[in-house]
Scaffold this active site. Structure first.
Site, PDB file in Angstrom:
ATOM      1  N   LEU A 137      -4.065   1.032   5.479  1.00  0.00           N
ATOM      2  CA  LEU A 137      -4.703   2.294   5.778  1.00  0.00           C
ATOM      3  C   LEU A 137      -5.330   2.179   7.153  1.00  0.00           C
ATOM      4  O   LEU A 137      -5.823   1.108   7.534  1.00  0.00           O
ATOM      5  CB  LEU A 137      -5.812   2.608   4.758  1.00  0.00           C
ATOM      6  CG  LEU A 137      -5.415   3.084   3.357  1.00  0.00           C
ATOM      7  CD1 LEU A 137      -6.680   3.316   2.533  1.00  0.00           C
ATOM      8  CD2 LEU A 137      -4.588   4.352   3.415  1.00  0.00           C
ATOM      9  N   ASP A 138      -5.344   3.273   7.900  1.00  0.00           N
ATOM     10  CA  ASP A 138      -6.010   3.269   9.192  1.00  0.00           C
ATOM     11  C   ASP A 138      -7.465   2.831   9.033  1.00  0.00           C
ATOM     12  O   ASP A 138      -8.091   3.056   7.986  1.00  0.00           O
ATOM     13  CB  ASP A 138      -6.006   4.675   9.819  1.00  0.00           C
ATOM     14  CG  ASP A 138      -4.610   5.132  10.200  1.00  0.00           C
ATOM     15  OD1 ASP A 138      -3.709   4.280  10.283  1.00  0.00           O
ATOM     16  OD2 ASP A 138      -4.431   6.344  10.418  1.00  0.00           O
ATOM     17  N   ARG A 139      -8.017   2.248  10.074  1.00  0.00           N
ATOM     18  CA  ARG A 139      -9.428   1.856  10.060  1.00  0.00           C
ATOM     19  C   ARG A 139     -10.321   3.041   9.682  1.00  0.00           C
ATOM     20  O   ARG A 139     -11.293   2.904   8.937  1.00  0.00           O
ATOM     21  CB  ARG A 139      -9.831   1.325  11.445  1.00  0.00           C
ATOM     22  CG  ARG A 139     -11.289   0.867  11.551  1.00  0.00           C
ATOM     23  CD  ARG A 139     -11.701   0.666  12.988  1.00  0.00           C
ATOM     24  NE  ARG A 139     -11.766   1.929  13.695  1.00  0.00           N
ATOM     25  CZ  ARG A 139     -12.807   2.761  13.660  1.00  0.00           C
ATOM     26  NH1 ARG A 139     -13.876   2.456  12.936  1.00  0.00           N
ATOM     27  NH2 ARG A 139     -12.798   3.874  14.344  1.00  0.00           N
ATOM     28  N   ALA A 141      -9.484   5.669   7.919  1.00  0.00           N
ATOM     29  CA  ALA A 141      -9.187   6.237   6.600  1.00  0.00           C
ATOM     30  C   ALA A 141      -9.880   5.414   5.519  1.00  0.00           C
ATOM     31  O   ALA A 141     -10.324   4.293   5.752  1.00  0.00           O
ATOM     32  CB  ALA A 141      -7.681   6.270   6.371  1.00  0.00           C
ATOM     33  N   HIS A 230      -0.056   7.300  11.439  1.00  0.00           N
ATOM     34  CA  HIS A 230      -0.837   8.527  11.594  1.00  0.00           C
ATOM     35  C   HIS A 230      -0.065   9.766  11.136  1.00  0.00           C
ATOM     36  O   HIS A 230      -0.353  10.877  11.576  1.00  0.00           O
ATOM     37  CB  HIS A 230      -1.282   8.721  13.053  1.00  0.00           C
ATOM     38  CG  HIS A 230      -2.248   7.697  13.529  1.00  0.00           C
ATOM     39  ND1 HIS A 230      -2.705   7.640  14.838  1.00  0.00           N
ATOM     40  CD2 HIS A 230      -2.848   6.658  12.885  1.00  0.00           C
ATOM     41  CE1 HIS A 230      -3.533   6.620  14.978  1.00  0.00           C
ATOM     42  NE2 HIS A 230      -3.636   6.017  13.803  1.00  0.00           N
TER      43      HIS A 230
END
Length: 289
Positions: A137-139, A141, A230
């Site tokens: 997961l993105d930082r 998110a 993304h």
């Protein structure tokens, strides 16, 4: 008086004597204290190369051999960085499910790994066991993350992602009234977004869950068929409804709320038992209008 710049030191040392320990050697080499070196070790900023293998060195007392190489990547600002705690959702022995908060990473760097979800799992599970990232997961998110605790199980779970035999969905809060262009009778229908992401095919399915008229924001559930970087943020922005808090693809300003994008659901066949497993993020951890 200008602020004092944080200390940044990169040091590489070949072991020519084993009369002392790694922390003492690096302290002598860099001028840092042994305590600072030990803290850097614990946070993943010290590496040991032996032959062709390089790995993080966490114990100052580990026996060294002549010819070993020590590598220190000391960045005071990185090492002092803190994030909120993760939360264990399920412990299956050979894998576990966690809630990753905003700001926690899914991958460390040579400068440290103390703010990563896998390191958090390694230091908070009982009994102790290694932790391997299966998906990211993105930082910015938050939400459900699947962690493997053996190489065999990690590979089997990663394969489920690759062949799309793992069901998952996300929830986001977006700007505006999502699907507002549809007739009232169609307002709950799913909108499919299939524009390319970074020149690669991508498809997302977004469904309106709720609308906050006062703040002009919508709660939307998103399922993705592909996993481009993304993807959800880019696709939602492309509809004119960027994710709230998206500083990269949206309209967030300094001081805005955190990114409102959360992984809320995972469903897959357990590679160990063959049973169907289903995990939903508790409502208290989901985005709220």
């Amino acid at each position: 008086m200008p602020p004092i710049s944080p200390t940044v030191i990169e040091s590489h040392l070949t072991i020519t004597s084993v009369d002392t320990d790694a922390a003492s050697m690096l302290a002598t080499e860099t001028g840092l204290s042994k305590q600072q070196i030990k803290q850097a070790m614990n946070k993943g900023a010290v590496w040991l190369t032996r032959g062709k293998q390089t790995q993080r060195l966490r114990r100052a007392k580990r026996a060294l051999k002549l010819g070993d190489e020590l590598h220190l990547y000391y960045n005071q600002e990185v090492l002092e960085h803190k994030v909120d705690c993760a939360e264990l959702i399920f412990d299956g022995g050979q894998y576990s499910i966690w809630y990753k908060p905003y700001g926690m990473l899914c991958q460390g760097s040579k400068w440290g790994d103390h703010t990563t979800i896998n390191r958090y799992a390694e230091t908070h599970l009982s009994p102790d066991r290694p932790a391997f990232i299966i998906h990211r997961l993105d930082r910015a998110a938050s939400g459900l993350v699947l962690i493997g605790h053996s190489k065999k199980t990690t590979a089997a779970l990663a394969r489920l992602f690759e062949i799309r035999e793992l069901e998952k969905y996300y929830q986001v809060i977006v700007e505006g009234h999502f699907s507002s262009g549809l007739h009232d009778s169609e307002i709950k229908k799913t909108v499919t977004i299939d524009s390319d992401v970074d020149g690669k095919a991508a498809r997302s399915h977004a469904t309106l869950l709720a609308f906050d008229e006062q703040n002009n924001r919508s709660l939307v559930q998103v399922k993705i068929e592909s996993g481009r970087k993304h993807q959800i943020r880019i696709h939602m922005a492309s509809t004119g409804h960027p994710v709230v808090g998206d500083r990269l693809h949206g309209v967030a300003t300094e001081g805005a709320v955190n990114l409102q994008l959360t992984s809320c659901y995972l469903k897959f066949t357990c590679p160990i038992t063959g049973d169907m497993k289903e995990f939903e993020l508790p409502q208290r951890l989901r985005p709220k209008l």
